[in-house]
Each structure stands twice: as structure tokens, then as C-alpha cells.
Write an enzyme that holds these catalytic residues in place. Structure first.
Site, PDB file in Angstrom:
ATOM      1  N   ASP A  42     -85.259 -37.105 -23.767  1.00 37.29           N
ATOM      2  CA  ASP A  42     -83.997 -37.672 -24.205  1.00 37.29           C
ATOM      3  C   ASP A  42     -83.924 -39.050 -23.529  1.00 37.29           C
ATOM      4  OD1 ASP A  42     -81.261 -37.832 -25.116  1.00 37.29           O
ATOM      5  OD2 ASP A  42     -80.694 -37.463 -23.035  1.00 37.29           O
ATOM      6  N   ASP A  73     -80.591 -41.426 -23.135  1.00 39.46           N
ATOM      7  CA  ASP A  73     -79.368 -41.680 -22.361  1.00 39.46           C
ATOM      8  C   ASP A  73     -79.153 -40.598 -21.303  1.00 39.46           C
ATOM      9  OD1 ASP A  73     -78.608 -43.908 -24.051  1.00 39.46           O
ATOM     10  OD2 ASP A  73     -77.907 -42.476 -25.534  1.00 39.46           O
TER      11      ASP A  73
HETATM   12  C1  BG6 Z   1     -76.856 -39.807 -27.252  1.00 39.01           C
HETATM   13  C2  BG6 Z   1     -75.744 -39.864 -26.240  1.00 39.01           C
HETATM   14  O1  BG6 Z   1     -78.070 -40.110 -26.634  1.00 39.01           O
HETATM   15  O2  BG6 Z   1     -76.629 -40.750 -28.306  1.00 39.01           O
HETATM   16  C3  BG6 Z   1     -74.400 -39.682 -26.919  1.00 39.01           C
HETATM   17  O3  BG6 Z   1     -75.930 -38.857 -25.266  1.00 39.01           O
HETATM   18  C4  BG6 Z   1     -74.241 -40.709 -28.041  1.00 39.01           C
HETATM   19  O4  BG6 Z   1     -73.382 -39.816 -25.967  1.00 39.01           O
HETATM   20  C5  BG6 Z   1     -75.401 -40.578 -29.010  1.00 39.01           C
HETATM   21  O5  BG6 Z   1     -73.021 -40.509 -28.727  1.00 39.01           O
HETATM   22  C6  BG6 Z   1     -75.346 -41.619 -30.136  1.00 39.01           C
HETATM   23  O6  BG6 Z   1     -75.550 -42.898 -29.586  1.00 39.01           O
HETATM   24  P1  BG6 Z   1     -75.343 -44.274 -30.331  1.00 39.01           P
HETATM   25  O7  BG6 Z   1     -75.995 -45.266 -29.399  1.00 39.01           O
HETATM   26  O8  BG6 Z   1     -76.041 -44.180 -31.653  1.00 39.01           O
HETATM   27  O9  BG6 Z   1     -73.875 -44.473 -30.482  1.00 39.01           O
HETATM   28 MG    MG Z   2     -78.702 -37.633 -22.759  1.00 36.84          MG
END
Ligand code: BG6
Ligand code: MG
Length: 212
Positions: free
Chosen positions: A9, A11
Site C-alpha cells: 500500500d 499512503d
Molecule cells: C488511499 C488512502 O491510499 O487512497 C485513502 O488511504 C484515500 O485515505 C484513497 O482516500 C484515495 O486517494 P486519492 O489520492 O485518490 O484521493
Molecule cells: Mg494506507
């Protein structure tokens, strides 16, 4: 070797953009006068932008927002979030993560990203990992976000490996649920390190080296 590949993963695992997600949602929620805190934020880990907004709106008691308004809120949150991402650089990749990734590569493992984020490629570029991974499965190639296993199944497919030969690394309960649903072993880190469905629990990123 126990596994042929590792799917990370992004984030909250490779970098700490999870905090920027929180701050951006907090700014939007404050503006809309919707109560939002770090406890609710835990439920947003791993889930898509729109699904995150829907969770935040559970605490909203006014008239229903239209689809267009919801899209506008998501766009606004993303604009705030992107400003934080623009300030990121190679310094935001920790020495521990960098060295561990290098060692895993030296051991001959295939390495991939499995993230719900549509900002994945931009973040990887900012932290100096553009072109590093063997495959990227992200918010731009899925129709269902975690806890659906689609993002990890696609990553395995891009790597031409079977789920049973891939280890998923996750900080989100939704991500661990997705891994389990897809038939992947997983290792929980950070917020997910004490989740009961984790195959392994990581105290720190470099502990991956003890598993594979
Ligand atoms: C995930 C995060 O990796 O990505 C979430 O943990 C987030 O919190 C999701 O909502 C979507 O991310 P983005 O950057 O497309 O808004
Ligand atoms: Mg994550």
C-alpha cells in the site's frame, strides 16, 4: 523464498501522506461544519475519495447534497491535498523504507504498489520512486476500492504472479480485509499492526526482511 512478490500500500506504508489526507479532509469538514476527528479518520484509510466523503457525511444532518456537490467537495479536498504533495521530495522517503526496498529487490522479489489513490504516480515521483516498482495498481485502474480485493488482484496480475505467492503490506483494516478476500497473506503496519486479521504484525517497516 516464502513469497515471490510484495505488494505495498502507499499512503501510510511507503510514506506518511495519510496525515495529509487527514488534514485536507479536516479543512473541508470544518468548512462544512461537520464534526470530524482522528477516530473517524481511521475509517478512511484505504477507501476511495468518494467513499471517504460518504463516511464523513454520516455526521452531517442537513439536506442531502447532490452528486455534483459531492464531486465538488472531493475536488476541493483533493486540491488541498495536492498542495501538500507538491511540497514533498525525496526527503519524505525514510532511510529505513529506502534501504528495505533495496534489500528486498536484492533478494530477487518483485515489488509492486497496490493503492486506492489516484495520486499514486505523482507521489512516487515526488519521493524519488518513479519507475522503481515492477507494477503499479492504483485508483486509476480499479472500479471498486478496498476492502474489495480488486486493486491487489490487478497488481498480482500485472506482476504475473498468483495471490498465494504475494505478500501485501497494509496500514488499513480495509486493506487487510481486501488482501484476505483476494487470497493474499498480509502484514499489518501502523494503525493495522494489531488488527486480528493480519497474517503478520510489523513493529517497523524493516521487519518485512524477517518475514520473506
Ligand atoms: C488511499 C488512502 O491510499 O487512497 C485513502 O488511504 C484515500 O485515505 C484513497 O482516500 C484515495 O486517494 P486519492 O489520492 O485518490 O484521493
Ligand atoms: Mg494506507
Amino acid at each position: 523464498m516464502k513469497y515471490k512478490a510484495i505488494i505495498f500500500d502507499l499512503d501510510g506504508v511507503i510514506c506518511f501522506t495519510d496525515e495529509y489526507h487527514y488534514l485536507a479532509w479536516k479543512e473541508l469538514a470544518d468548512e462544512l461544519n461537520i464534526p470530524f476527528d482522528r477516530t473517524i479518520n481511521e475509517r478512511l484509510r484505504g477507501v476511495s475519495r468518494m467513499d471517504s466523503l460518504e463516511i464523513i457525511l454520516e455526521k452531517y444532518s442537513g439536506p442531502e447534497f447532490s452528486k455534483d456537490e459531492k464531486e465538488k467537495f472531493c475536488g476541493k479536498k483533493n486540491d488541498i491535498y495536492r498542495k501538500s504533495l507538491e511540497n514533498m521530495s525525496e526527503k519524505d522517503l525514510s532511510e529505513e523504507v529506502r534501504e528495505t526496498l533495496k534489500e528486498l529487490r536484492n533478494r530477487g522479489l518483485k515489488l509492486a504498489i497496490g493503492s486506492s489513490s489516484k495520486n499514486t504516480k505523482f507521489i512516487l515521483k515526488q519521493i524519488g520512486l518513479e519507475g522503481f516498482f515492477d507494477a503499479i495498481s492504483d485508483g486509476t485502474n480499479i472500479t471498486r476500492s478496498k476492502p474489495d480485493p480488486e486493486v491487489f488482484l490487478k497488481a498480482a496480475q500485472f506482476l504475473a504472479e498468483e495471490p498465494k505467492d504475494c505478500l501485501v503490506i497494509e496500514d488499513a483494516e480495509a486493506g487487510i480485509d481486501a488482501a484476505v478476500a483476494g487470497g493474499f497473506d498480509n502484514a499489518g503496519i501502523g494503525s493495522a499492526s494489531d488488527y486480528s486479521k493480519s497474517t503478520y504484525r510489523l513493529g517497523s517497516f524493516s521487519d518485512i526482511l524477517k518475514i520473506v
